[in-house]
Write a protein that holds these residues in place. Structure first.
Motif, short mmCIF file in Angstrom:
data_model
loop_
_atom_site.label_atom_id
_atom_site.label_comp_id
_atom_site.label_asym_id
_atom_site.label_seq_id
_atom_site.Cartn_x
_atom_site.Cartn_y
_atom_site.Cartn_z
N UNK A 72 0.83 -1.21 0.00
CA UNK A 72 0.00 0.00 0.00
C UNK A 72 0.87 1.26 0.00
N UNK A 73 2.04 1.20 0.63
CA UNK A 73 2.95 2.33 0.57
C UNK A 73 3.43 2.56 -0.87
N UNK A 75 1.79 2.16 -3.51
CA UNK A 75 0.73 2.90 -4.22
C UNK A 75 0.69 4.36 -3.76
N UNK A 76 0.97 4.60 -2.48
CA UNK A 76 1.08 6.00 -2.02
C UNK A 76 2.23 6.72 -2.73
N UNK A 77 3.35 6.02 -2.90
CA UNK A 77 4.49 6.62 -3.58
C UNK A 77 4.09 7.08 -4.98
N UNK A 80 1.61 10.06 -4.79
CA UNK A 80 2.24 11.27 -4.24
C UNK A 80 3.16 11.93 -5.26
N UNK B 89 -3.39 13.26 5.33
CA UNK B 89 -3.99 12.91 4.05
C UNK B 89 -4.37 11.41 4.09
N UNK B 91 -3.63 8.49 3.22
CA UNK B 91 -2.63 7.60 2.62
C UNK B 91 -3.07 6.14 2.78
N UNK B 92 -2.87 5.36 1.76
CA UNK B 92 -3.25 3.93 1.80
C UNK B 92 -2.46 3.17 2.86
N UNK B 93 -1.19 3.54 3.02
CA UNK B 93 -0.33 2.87 4.00
C UNK B 93 -0.86 3.01 5.43
N UNK B 99 -3.92 -4.04 6.34
CA UNK B 99 -2.57 -4.60 6.20
C UNK B 99 -2.41 -5.84 7.07
N UNK B 110 2.68 7.22 6.85
CA UNK B 110 3.00 7.22 5.41
C UNK B 110 3.75 8.49 5.02
N UNK B 114 7.38 9.09 2.92
CA UNK B 114 7.51 9.88 1.68
C UNK B 114 8.54 10.99 1.84
N UNK B 117 12.00 9.64 1.60
CA UNK B 117 12.44 9.40 0.21
C UNK B 117 12.83 10.70 -0.47
#
Lengths: 177, 177, 177
Positions: A72-73, A75-77, A80, B89, B91-93, B99, B110, B114, B117
């Motif tokens: 799921x992260x 997909x967030x990446x 975003x 927000x 976020x799916x994570x 999960x 999440x 981000x 990164x």
């Protein structure tokens, strides 16, 4: 006299460094591929116990990221970074008719270049006792930003020597916050 | 005969590499910790004059940054990056109920992944004449993005040898703009 | 006795590492300078066939980027990053009257610091068979974010040895997608 002609061969004077190229067929327009096992396999195949692994994506629309490989992260990446640099904005790089000497199949991918710069495309990771020196939840991700395509990551593995560390070479230290 | 038993030990055939783990109790949810003095102290403790220092944060919600340790800038960093990737927000994570296999205290972080990164989480810095090869206003910052917690930075210090550089090894060059 | 005074000098026990400083007069407030040819020239001048090149920008308002040196893309980079971190936002770092010990010509450049952190300011690139190990469309760009000024990039070139690779040292591998 035996003293002047030792029987053993000369020892290596410099540490070996191995160069390999990891090739990957990416799985989508925007897709994260975990390559941690490929990097760890290289370390083991070369028998390196202590060293440094340098990885460089060989493309301008890929990235190399050290983070978590959670579905799921990932997909967030994608959401975003495509939100930060949307593909359909009027980027100058996408005005193909104004650029010289480009092939007929040149993609409109300015956003992919910009995301690649945000994420970075090279990593240097220590090898400690035969293992990549990363944390429990960390993975090395090759991020395809304009695929699918055949992609290449240049890997350099420098052996810094030593089957095991002498006392005191690997130790924890720290200071109060 | 004395010739076969030299008094001095054999010289090292490969450059030593030292691995240490810097541990830090971070000071807030979002907090920048300057670790420059810790890195410089490692270089001095190991007596390395010329070398390479590789640092890798061992977490998916920390970052390592090379920039200025100025108090008001650190507050700009926090506001800017939390504005780019807001914690609240959808976020799916952060949909923890969707999960598998996560602990009961799994954080909703999440945004912290981000931002990690965007900033990056590893640095390679030369050591020149016993000093980290960074500029006057540069500091190495460990950025906590989901704290406070105990965090770890893996440090590898490779000695490239030489108490001092021979003539011509350290020189400036450049081209007109 | 000849045995104690060998005629040949001792071989090098460690790989040489060369440190140089690349100086550049930047060409604008925001400006991308391609420095690939400078890096390749260093590799050739030192005669390094296999090695690692580490580059670190010595400033808090410059960046080092590995991407494409295409004129229209460089303009996209400028517009995109100045859009993410606009110079005229009320950044705390720009309240010069609230900061201690700054010179009278201190610039208001918080946005430049933030963009530098997004892009990164150091790169480690393998040298393979005397060439920088980057892809066909990749260039190393020094990004000036608060110029024009005289800027410096610290370059460290580590020779990992070997005029050519033995069989099997440079090979391609990969896995199905």
């Amino acid at each position: 006299m035996a003293l002047s002609t030792p029987a053993s061969p000369s020892p290596p004077l410099i540490p070996p460094a191995f160069v390999e190229r990891l090739q990957i067929e990416t799985g989508g327009v925007f897709h994260c591929h975990c390559i941690t096992v490929d990097l760890q396999a290289l370390v083991e195949r070369r028998g390196v116990r202590q060293g440094l692994l340098v990885a460089v994506g060989q493309h301008t629309t890929t990235a190399l990221v050290l983070n978590e490989n959670e579905e799921r992260l990932l997909r967030d990446i994608e959401a975003f970074f495509l939100g930060l640099a949307p593909p359909d904005r009027p980027w100058l790089h996408n005005d193909l008719h104004l650029r010289q000497g480009i092939p007929p199949d040149e993609p409109r991918n300015a956003h992919a270049h910009l995301i690649a710069m945000l994420l970075g495309n090279q990593l240097s990771l220590p090898v400690v006792e035969g293992r990549l020196g990363i944390g429990r939840w960390q993975s090395v991700l090759l991020v395809e930003l304009d695929g699918p395509r055949r992609r290449e990551v240049l890997l350099q593995l420098i052996d810094t020597g030593g089957a095991s560390l002498p006392e005191g070479r690997d130790s924890a230290f720290g200071a109060p916050p």
